[in-house]
Enzyme design. Structure first.
Site: not given
Ligand code: NAD
Length: 281
Positions: A117, A138
């Site tokens: 993000s 995104h």
């Molecule tokens: N949550 C939101 O509303 C949202 C919206 C748009 C974009 N994003 C972006 O999406 C991305 C993920 O966000 P999220 O909310 O899904 O996070 P989250 O914490 O729910 O999930 C992240 C996942 O990544 C995994 N992970 C961490 N290190 C890893 C590795 N080395 N190898 C494989 N897997 C690994 C973790 O185990 C976890 O399951 C971020 O970059 C965030 O900025 C989030």
């Protein structure tokens, strides 16, 4: 099309499922095996509700869930990918190390996209030998509902890569918009920040109550939720951290989090998830 999604958290799990609903074969990888199972269960729950509502047949739902293969080894997940979407924690060094590894294991022609993000692809793609095939895609939470993908090209992203990302978004049943330049907050979050900022300014200046500001925005602009209700829905810590991030990167006083917002976060009143934020739940 063969898609690999790295990170099976809130975003990755649903990105994978949304693609599979549209017939795409997906390999979903997470370092945490338990998370892979939770992702599958959560997706099964979402699709089961669609089956109950008659929006999807049981067979279609089962096929869509089974089209997402859970893979605990990253190289196995990516070695046949045409497209990879990374959705791991929002941590720059982690994303750089994942891209470095993906560059080794994914076919040379595969596109590597980040769902970050806040981090433009130029901060990540230089660790690969294919910066022309890297970009941001995104998605919005919840991906199974929100029909938008912001595609952001970095300085090295090729036209072909942009087209492939747009095609993938459309194939997944999502509407892509293109940013020709990297900019913090992309389009949606910048406009949301601007509106939220004004709402807090009105509140801090004692012009109106938060309830009336929400009502004004909901009835007068026809937005489904006013800024305070939306903050409670997404988590006030998310709003607070996003504003703090924008304030730190831009140094712009407009982004400085409101003291009233900071007080809510410090008191642990984060919105729906804690039972109280601006409203009580
Ligand atoms: N949550 C939101 O509303 C949202 C919206 C748009 C974009 N994003 C972006 O999406 C991305 C993920 O966000 P999220 O909310 O899904 O996070 P989250 O914490 O729910 O999930 C992240 C996942 O990544 C995994 N992970 C961490 N290190 C890893 C590795 N080395 N190898 C494989 N897997 C690994 C973790 O185990 C976890 O399951 C971020 O970059 C965030 O900025 C989030």
């Amino acid at each position: 099309m063969r898609l690999t999604v790295v990170g099976a958290g809130s975003m990755g799990a649903q990105i994978a499922q949304q693609a599979a609903l549209h017939g795409i074969e997906v390999a979903l990888h997470d370092q945490d095996e338990g998370q892979l199972q939770r992702a599958r269960e959560s997706n099964q729950g979402h699709l089961a509700r669609r089956v109950e509502k008659g929006k999807l047949s049981k067979e279609e739902a089962d096929a869509a869930v089974n089209r997402v293969q859970l893979v605990s080894d990253m190289s196995e997940a990516a070695d046949r990918a045409e497209f990879v979407i990374e959705a791991v924690f929002e941590d720059l060094e982690l994303k750089r190390s994942i891209f470095r590894e993906l560059d080794e294991v994914a076919p040379a022609g595969a596109v590597l996209a980040s769902n970050s993000s806040t981090m433009g692809i130029s901060k990540i793609a230089d660790v690969t030998r294919r910066p022309d095939r890297c970009l941001n895609m995104h998605f919005f939470y919840p991906v199974l509902v929100m029909d938008l993908v912001e595609i952001v090209r970095g300085p090295a992203t090729s036209d072909e890569t942009v087209e492939r990302a747009r095609d993938l978004a459309r194939e997944m049943g999502r509407t892509p918009v293109l940013l020709n330049k990297e900019i913090d907050g992309f389009i949606v979050n910048r406009i949301l920040h601007a509106a939220t900022q004004e709402a807090y300014r009105l509140l801090d200046a004692g012009v109106a109550s938060f309830e009336d500001i929400d009502t004004a925005v909901e009835k007068g602009l026809n937005w489904p939720m006013g800024p305070f209700r939306l903050g409670d829905f997404s988590g006030l810590d998310v709003t607070y951290n996003a504003r703090l991030h924008m304030y730190r990167v831009t140094g712009d006083e407009r982004y400085k989090p409101s003291p009233k917002l900071e007080a809510k976060v410090k008191a642990g009143k984060l919105g729906r998830k804690t039972g109280e934020g601006w409203y009580r739940y």
